[in-house]
Design an enzyme around this catalytic site. Structure first.
Site, PDB file in Angstrom:
ATOM      1  N   GLU A 178      61.914  14.917  26.801  1.00 11.56           N
ATOM      2  CA  GLU A 178      61.394  14.605  28.132  1.00 11.56           C
ATOM      3  C   GLU A 178      62.484  14.036  29.030  1.00 11.56           C
ATOM      4  OE1 GLU A 178      61.759  11.202  28.506  1.00 11.56           O
ATOM      5  OE2 GLU A 178      62.200  11.127  26.368  1.00 11.56           O
TER       6      GLU A 178
ATOM      7  N   GLU B   2      65.168  12.884  25.908  1.00 14.12           N
ATOM      8  CA  GLU B   2      65.628  14.259  26.111  1.00 14.12           C
ATOM      9  C   GLU B   2      65.275  15.186  24.943  1.00 14.12           C
ATOM     10  OE1 GLU B   2      69.827  14.423  26.914  1.00 14.12           O
ATOM     11  OE2 GLU B   2      69.717  12.968  28.554  1.00 14.12           O
TER      12      GLU B   2
END
Length: 364
Positions: A187, A330
């Site tokens: 994310e 991430e």
């Protein structure tokens, strides 16, 4: 983008409920078959430790005695958060889009790790505040231009929340249809540790002070302010832990909802899901609250240094595979652990047995 119709809400909700109902119960016989094969391999019993546990669970998830985990993909979902207006992050909202560009150009940590480990990265705009339509190679699934400020009311309306869950389910189905055998979660969203901390406090019934950390690097005064904002959001929205969609709608994020849908959809299609850090685990917790059977499909990649992560790991019932004091997000932790999971299945599939190698077994 704000006004999703009631019909669309009903359609999205039906798709979400179908995915929830479709998550299977793992069958013990497949786990037992995997253990039997592991015990026949040329090694002392149990000597590969948690790698054996991983391999056995993948067999049960896939219902294949020789599962393949080589087709790996991480979905990095990006969205903005209205609560950043309250000054809860050390970085401005503009960084969300800037990092999306960095992902697409291959310059972020997740890109480096995935190139090294043979993992594909799919970057998804599910709720970036500004326009991204000109960016090539970006999967454009924008539900809304960011969430609203949860300190003043619900972060999303019901239609947005269900549509974001549906996006994740769609991505999982696309991955399954294209032969993906291992999915990782990632994310990007300035302000998303605030949403994740709020979700954690509600689902685990822990004080906000115990589950809220520095996020992108707040000092102690910044953390105290962040706690106050979250407490205000909980007082305004009254999220009910027994109603996971309402929790998600009230204090969640579009990328958190998308990842929760991805997890539900992946589990429904019998794909192991590697959950990254704090934000991804908040999404996994929502998915588990919606369907407890999801827990058996999850592998917790690592233990984040964010204080709320330990509580979420207990909630989803998974012990992390790594503890590297990471808190980047991430999908970076997921990338590292996808390699471990693939290694575990290769050991199961490729090692010789005592019989085939002509090696004497231990005496009883």
């Amino acid at each position: 983008m704000r006004a999703l119709s009631a019909n669309k809400e009903n359609e999205s909700e039906a798709i979400v409920r179908e995915a929830i109902a479709s998550v299977p119960l793992l069958r013990k016989e497949w786990h037992d078959r995997a253990v039997q094969r592991l015990n026949s391999l040329t090694k002392p019993l149990g000597s590969l430790g948690r790698l054996e546990e991983i391999a056995a669970r993948v067999v049960a998830i896939r219902e294949e005695l020789r599962p393949d985990c080589s087709s790996k993909v991480i979905f990095t979902m990006a969205a903005d958060h209205g609560v950043t207006d309250e000054g809860v992050s050390a970085y401005p909202k503009a960084v969300t889009r800037q990092m999306v560009v960095n992902f697409l150009s291959g310059g972020a940590a997740i890109n480096v790790l995935c190139r090294h480990l043979g993992i594909d990265v799919t970057v998804v705009d599910i709720g970036v505040e500004v326009d991204t339509s000109e960016l090539p190679d970006l999967v454009k699934k924008k539900v809304a231009h960011g969430t609203r400020n949860m300190a003043h009311g619900p972060a999303m309306n019901a239609a947005e929340m269900y549509r974001a869950l549906e996006v994740g389910i769609e991505l999982a189905n696309d991955a399954a249809d294209s032969g993906r055998t291992l999915i990782g979660t990632g994310e990007m969203g300035i302000g998303n540790t605030t949403a994740a901390s709020a979700i954690t406090a509600v689902l685990t019934d822990m004080p906000v002070t115990q589950v809220t950390g520095p996020g992108t690097g707040l000092d102690q005064a910044g953390i105290r302010h962040k706690v106050e904002v979250i407490e205000r959001a909980l007082a305004v929205n009254h999220p009910n832990p027994l109603d996971p969609p309402q929790v998600l709608q009230a204090v969640g994020g579009l990328e958190i909802a998308g990842l929760a849908g991805l997890i539900l959809g992946g589990a429904a299609r019998r794909i192991p899901i590697v959950v990254d850090g704090f934000i991804s685990t908040a999404a996994a917790a929502i998915a588990c609250a919606l369907q407890p059977r999801v827990r058996d499909f999850l592998f917790a990649a690592h233990r984040s240094s964010e204080p709320g992560h330990e509580a979420l790991l207990k909630f989803i019932g998974q012990a992390p595979l790594l503890d590297l004091q990471m808190r980047l997000g991430e999908g970076t932790g997921a990338a590292l652990c996808m390699s471990l999971i693939e290694s575990a299945t290769k050991l199961l599939n490729e090692m010789a047995t005592f019989s085939s190698a002509g090696v004497s077994e231990a005496s009883a």
